[in-house]
Design a protein around this motif. Structure first.
Motif, short mmCIF file in Angstrom:
data_model
loop_
_atom_site.label_atom_id
_atom_site.label_comp_id
_atom_site.label_asym_id
_atom_site.label_seq_id
_atom_site.Cartn_x
_atom_site.Cartn_y
_atom_site.Cartn_z
N LEU A 1 -0.63 6.76 -21.60
CA LEU A 1 -0.95 7.66 -21.43
C LEU A 1 -1.68 8.21 -23.03
O LEU A 1 -2.73 8.30 -23.63
N GLY A 2 -0.47 7.57 -24.11
CA GLY A 2 -0.81 7.90 -25.36
C GLY A 2 -2.43 6.84 -25.32
O GLY A 2 -2.50 7.41 -26.45
N ARG A 3 -2.56 5.69 -25.45
CA ARG A 3 -3.99 4.95 -25.37
C ARG A 3 -5.00 5.61 -25.51
O ARG A 3 -5.91 5.15 -26.03
N PHE A 4 -5.03 6.85 -24.16
CA PHE A 4 -5.80 7.89 -24.22
C PHE A 4 -5.91 8.73 -24.77
O PHE A 4 -6.92 9.42 -25.10
N GLY A 5 -5.20 9.15 -25.49
CA GLY A 5 -4.72 10.34 -25.99
C GLY A 5 -3.96 11.74 -25.38
O GLY A 5 -4.01 13.13 -25.73
N LEU A 6 -3.44 11.55 -24.17
CA LEU A 6 -2.76 12.44 -23.68
C LEU A 6 -1.01 12.20 -23.93
O LEU A 6 -0.32 11.32 -24.24
N GLY A 7 -0.83 13.33 -24.48
CA GLY A 7 0.63 13.62 -24.65
C GLY A 7 1.10 13.48 -23.73
O GLY A 7 0.95 13.69 -22.40
N PHE A 8 2.66 13.80 -23.40
CA PHE A 8 4.02 13.06 -22.35
C PHE A 8 4.76 14.25 -22.69
O PHE A 8 5.65 13.77 -24.08
N THR A 9 5.23 15.14 -21.33
CA THR A 9 6.45 15.87 -21.87
C THR A 9 7.20 15.72 -20.21
O THR A 9 6.73 16.27 -19.63
N LEU A 10 8.15 14.96 -20.00
CA LEU A 10 9.74 14.98 -19.75
C LEU A 10 10.09 15.90 -19.74
O LEU A 10 11.64 16.52 -20.60
#
Length: 182
Positions: free
Chosen positions: A31-40
């Motif tokens: 996801l980070g390769r696209f610049g999208l952050g992630f919260t679990l």
């Protein structure tokens, strides 16, 4: 004696984030390769920005939200929405990704391609998970749609520069409302 009314064998449960353990870091990296952050979020918590509720992934701005119960196909689908939407929609995103039917088809196609980049998931598993979850395609199964009826989705992704001519993700997000015309 054979019982015609016996329940069918249940299919494998859909792959969830919690089931992949340490490999979740690879999903976050993808996801980070696209610049999208992630919260679990913790198990059982309400997921911010989830359009469908329950365990489905959510989008708020540039962050994808999930819990350990969130199916991987849902994470990839919502990521696909974020990648495929134009910058204006991405900038004001909260819960409803919007888009039209051609974009939705492109999201599903991209979701399958991204599954190949997740160890332990892959194309065949995402086909099965999408079918088990209830995705509906006119040829009956996700695999048949992808292999026989998704050329429009592939061309949409190609026109927006999101895949290359070999169907590999370019690791870019959509930059303009309409495909660039030359």
């Amino acid at each position: 004696m054979f019982d015609d009314h016996a329940p069918a064998a249940s299919p494998l449960p859909v792959q969830t984030l919690g089931a992949i353990g340490e490999q979740i870091t690879q999903v976050v990296s993808l996801l980070g390769r696209f610049g999208l952050g992630f919260t679990l979020h913790d198990a059982g918590q309400q997921i911010p920005g989830s359009y469908w509720g329950e365990s489905e992934a959510g989008l708020v701005g540039d962050v994808l939200h999930a819990t350990p119960e969130t199916p991987l196909h849902s994470v990839l689908h919502e990521a696909g929405h974020w990648i495929c939407m134009d910058p204006d929609r991405r900038g004001r995103l909260h819960t409803d990704a919007g888009g039209d039917d051609p974009e939705e088809n492109a999201v599903c196609y991209l979701q399958v391609l991204l599954a190949d980049a997740v160890p332990g998931l892959g194309r065949e598993r995402i086909f099965a998970d999408m079918d088990a979850w209830g995705y509906s395609f006119r040829l009956g199964s996700t695999k048949r749609w992808f292999e026989q009826d998704a050329e429009d989705a592939r061309l949409w992704l190609l026109a927006h520069g999101l895949v290359d001519s070999a169907d590999r993700p370019t690791w870019r997000v959509r930059q303009c409302p309409r495909p660039p015309y030359t």
